[in-house]
Design a protein around this motif. Sequence first.
Motif, PDB file in Angstrom:
ATOM      1  N   ALA A 164       0.819  -1.210   0.000  1.00  0.00           N
ATOM      2  CA  ALA A 164       0.000   0.000   0.000  1.00  0.00           C
ATOM      3  C   ALA A 164       0.855   1.264   0.000  1.00  0.00           C
ATOM      4  CB  ALA A 164      -0.939  -0.017   1.201  1.00  0.00           C
ATOM      5  N   TYR A 165       1.940   1.263   0.758  1.00  0.00           N
ATOM      6  CA  TYR A 165       2.802   2.433   0.775  1.00  0.00           C
ATOM      7  C   TYR A 165       3.476   2.610  -0.586  1.00  0.00           C
ATOM      8  CZ  TYR A 165       6.117   5.951   2.381  1.00  0.00           C
ATOM      9  OH  TYR A 165       6.839   7.113   2.528  1.00  0.00           O
ATOM     10  N   GLY A 166       3.893   1.521  -1.205  1.00  0.00           N
ATOM     11  CA  GLY A 166       4.474   1.590  -2.545  1.00  0.00           C
ATOM     12  C   GLY A 166       3.508   2.210  -3.543  1.00  0.00           C
ATOM     13  N   VAL A 167       2.251   1.814  -3.467  1.00  0.00           N
ATOM     14  CA  VAL A 167       1.238   2.391  -4.358  1.00  0.00           C
ATOM     15  C   VAL A 167       1.067   3.876  -4.049  1.00  0.00           C
ATOM     16  CG1 VAL A 167      -1.202   2.327  -5.039  1.00  0.00           C
ATOM     17  CG2 VAL A 167       0.072   0.186  -4.743  1.00  0.00           C
ATOM     18  N   SER A 168       1.130   4.256  -2.767  1.00  0.00           N
ATOM     19  CA  SER A 168       1.006   5.680  -2.422  1.00  0.00           C
ATOM     20  C   SER A 168       2.150   6.495  -3.012  1.00  0.00           C
ATOM     21  CB  SER A 168       0.938   5.878  -0.901  1.00  0.00           C
ATOM     22  OG  SER A 168       2.206   5.771  -0.301  1.00  0.00           O
TER      23      SER A 168
END
Length: 174
Positions: free
Chosen positions: A101-105
């Motif tokens: 999720a952080y990578g997508v952010s």
Amino acid sequence: MKRAIHTLSALAFAIFPAGAAFAGPQFVDATGFAVSGYDVVAYRDLDQSAPGDEQPAAVPGRADITADYNGATFAFANEANRDAFLENPEFYAPQYDGHCAYGVSKGGKVPGNPNLWRIVDDKLYLNITKNVVTFWEEDIPGNINLAEGNWPGIEPDAASTNPIPNFSSPAPEK
């Protein structure tokens, strides 16, 4: 102009129902299973830790209790969990097709580690490393907002082929 935009939005929703429009390639690691063979329904029964504290370990699924969704095979610890998943897979499947999720952010696709998880607003999010979890938890709502904005643009990209760092997943039990 507002009417035209509203009509286009309604048309897009009719063609691509909520949740289905952005289902892209599911992250599948060397186990051959989504979420590294862990049971996505079982997360709902785990006691979630406060931000900053380590989450309980994910529950391994079994190779003989599976369901297919979003181009991948999910494994479950028991038939009741598989049946619950089949009734509402979008509710149980991790956000961003199992990517971090952080990578997508931040605008990219990297694998999600099934033991680095958090449920926010009834949605399952995975992250890649403990360090990334620290950044994610500094502003969970803000990071989700960024990820939601980035996801439509990166969703069609191929799923990550990178291994999850410092993680070894046992193959689901038989």
